[in-house]
Write an enzyme that holds these catalytic residues in place. Sequence first.
Site, PDB file in Angstrom:
ATOM      1  N   MET A   1       0.852  -1.194   0.000  1.00 45.77           N
ATOM      2  CA  MET A   1       0.000   0.000   0.000  1.00 45.77           C
ATOM      3  C   MET A   1       0.888   1.244   0.000  1.00 45.77           C
ATOM      4  O   MET A   1       1.554   1.519  -0.982  1.00 45.77           O
ATOM      5  CB  MET A   1      -0.941  -0.026   1.199  1.00 45.77           C
ATOM      6  CG  MET A   1      -1.999  -1.123   1.098  1.00 45.77           C
ATOM      7  SD  MET A   1      -3.264  -0.742  -0.123  1.00 45.77           S
ATOM      8  CE  MET A   1      -4.229   0.481   0.743  1.00 45.77           C
ATOM      9  N   CYS A   2       0.938   1.975   1.079  1.00 45.54           N
ATOM     10  CA  CYS A   2       1.666   3.229   1.209  1.00 45.54           C
ATOM     11  C   CYS A   2       1.064   4.313   0.317  1.00 45.54           C
ATOM     12  O   CYS A   2       0.460   4.027  -0.711  1.00 45.54           O
ATOM     13  CB  CYS A   2       3.154   3.090   0.904  1.00 45.54           C
ATOM     14  SG  CYS A   2       4.047   2.009   2.033  1.00 45.54           S
ATOM     15  N   GLY A   3       1.231   5.539   0.728  1.00 40.67           N
ATOM     16  CA  GLY A   3       0.757   6.669  -0.045  1.00 40.67           C
ATOM     17  C   GLY A   3       1.862   7.684  -0.193  1.00 40.67           C
ATOM     18  O   GLY A   3       2.621   7.943   0.751  1.00 40.67           O
ATOM     19  N   ARG A  32      -3.903   4.334   3.527  1.00 38.88           N
ATOM     20  CA  ARG A  32      -2.949   3.487   2.803  1.00 38.88           C
ATOM     21  C   ARG A  32      -1.720   3.166   3.647  1.00 38.88           C
ATOM     22  O   ARG A  32      -0.956   2.260   3.299  1.00 38.88           O
ATOM     23  CB  ARG A  32      -2.499   4.174   1.513  1.00 38.88           C
ATOM     24  CG  ARG A  32      -3.588   4.365   0.480  1.00 38.88           C
ATOM     25  CD  ARG A  32      -3.006   4.957  -0.799  1.00 38.88           C
ATOM     26  NE  ARG A  32      -2.039   4.067  -1.413  1.00 38.88           N
ATOM     27  CZ  ARG A  32      -2.322   3.149  -2.325  1.00 38.88           C
ATOM     28  NH1 ARG A  32      -3.578   2.980  -2.734  1.00 38.88           N
ATOM     29  NH2 ARG A  32      -1.383   2.390  -2.837  1.00 38.88           N
TER      30      ARG A  32
END
Length: 302
Positions: A1-3, A32
């Site tokens: 995920m991560c943003g 995220r």
Amino acid sequence: MCGIAGYFDKSGDAEAPVGAAVLNMLRALGCRGPDSAGVALYRKQQGGDLVLRVKLGENGRSKERAEEVVGKVSVLSQARNVSTTGSYLRLTLEEPADPDALGATIESVGPDVEVVSMGRRLEIVKQVGSPDRLEETFRISAMRGSHGIGHTRMSTESKVDLSHSQPFWAHGYPDLAIVHNGHITNYHKLRRRYEQKGTRFYTENDSEIIGVYVADEMRRRNSLEEALAAALVDLDGSFSCLVSTKDAMGYVKDPFAHKPLLFAETEQCAVAGTEEVAFRAAFDDSLEVREAGAREFRVWRN
């Protein structure tokens, strides 16, 4: 995920509300990456001094550690504007001839002391927790500058702490920072190659290799554009990445377009981020957003 999120003011105005823009984008992307949040902001500094943000460790001895760091720095150059917030020491000084030697001197204070950022304009702050927690500690929304990038992290392979959080500063290369969403599958191969050359790694996070790689390319007198083009050849895996220098911000997206990345551009600014919701949270609905394509890279600079 991560943003990931980035904002670049095209006017060259060093007083643009860059902190608020990046923070609002990160808040929208918080789902995220709930583990940590951070920003790399480029601000106008008085007198052209070098600005350092130093992680003082996690043993509760911040005051003593700060005094030790300032003492060691003062042997090389006069430390000015010294302050501490949370786990960070912030100070300014005249730029030494060897940034690597300066970093090594500071980090000799203790194994958990780390120079988190160094540059004439760059300042990185990051910590475990949400973007709101970052705002409570550092008042990101009040920070002004010319451009900035940010990150919200979901840990998938490495531990959750300040060092493993993003953005990453490219250690030894002032003013260069990166944020990344994805997975670099040839990370271990590249890491061994750089370690054989004497490069020190601070984490087990594969994203760290991107900063090391881009710095290495730019030390060869390559431009940021050339470094991002080379990354498409040399980095394997799925990645969307934002890279920033003292006067530029750019993105690169992997050959298979596995990781999302959108951008928008007006006469006033350029914006990049993981999801459209981040653009709508920080800007009005007139901003036209489009998806970056596979193998696409782009750089904005003043």
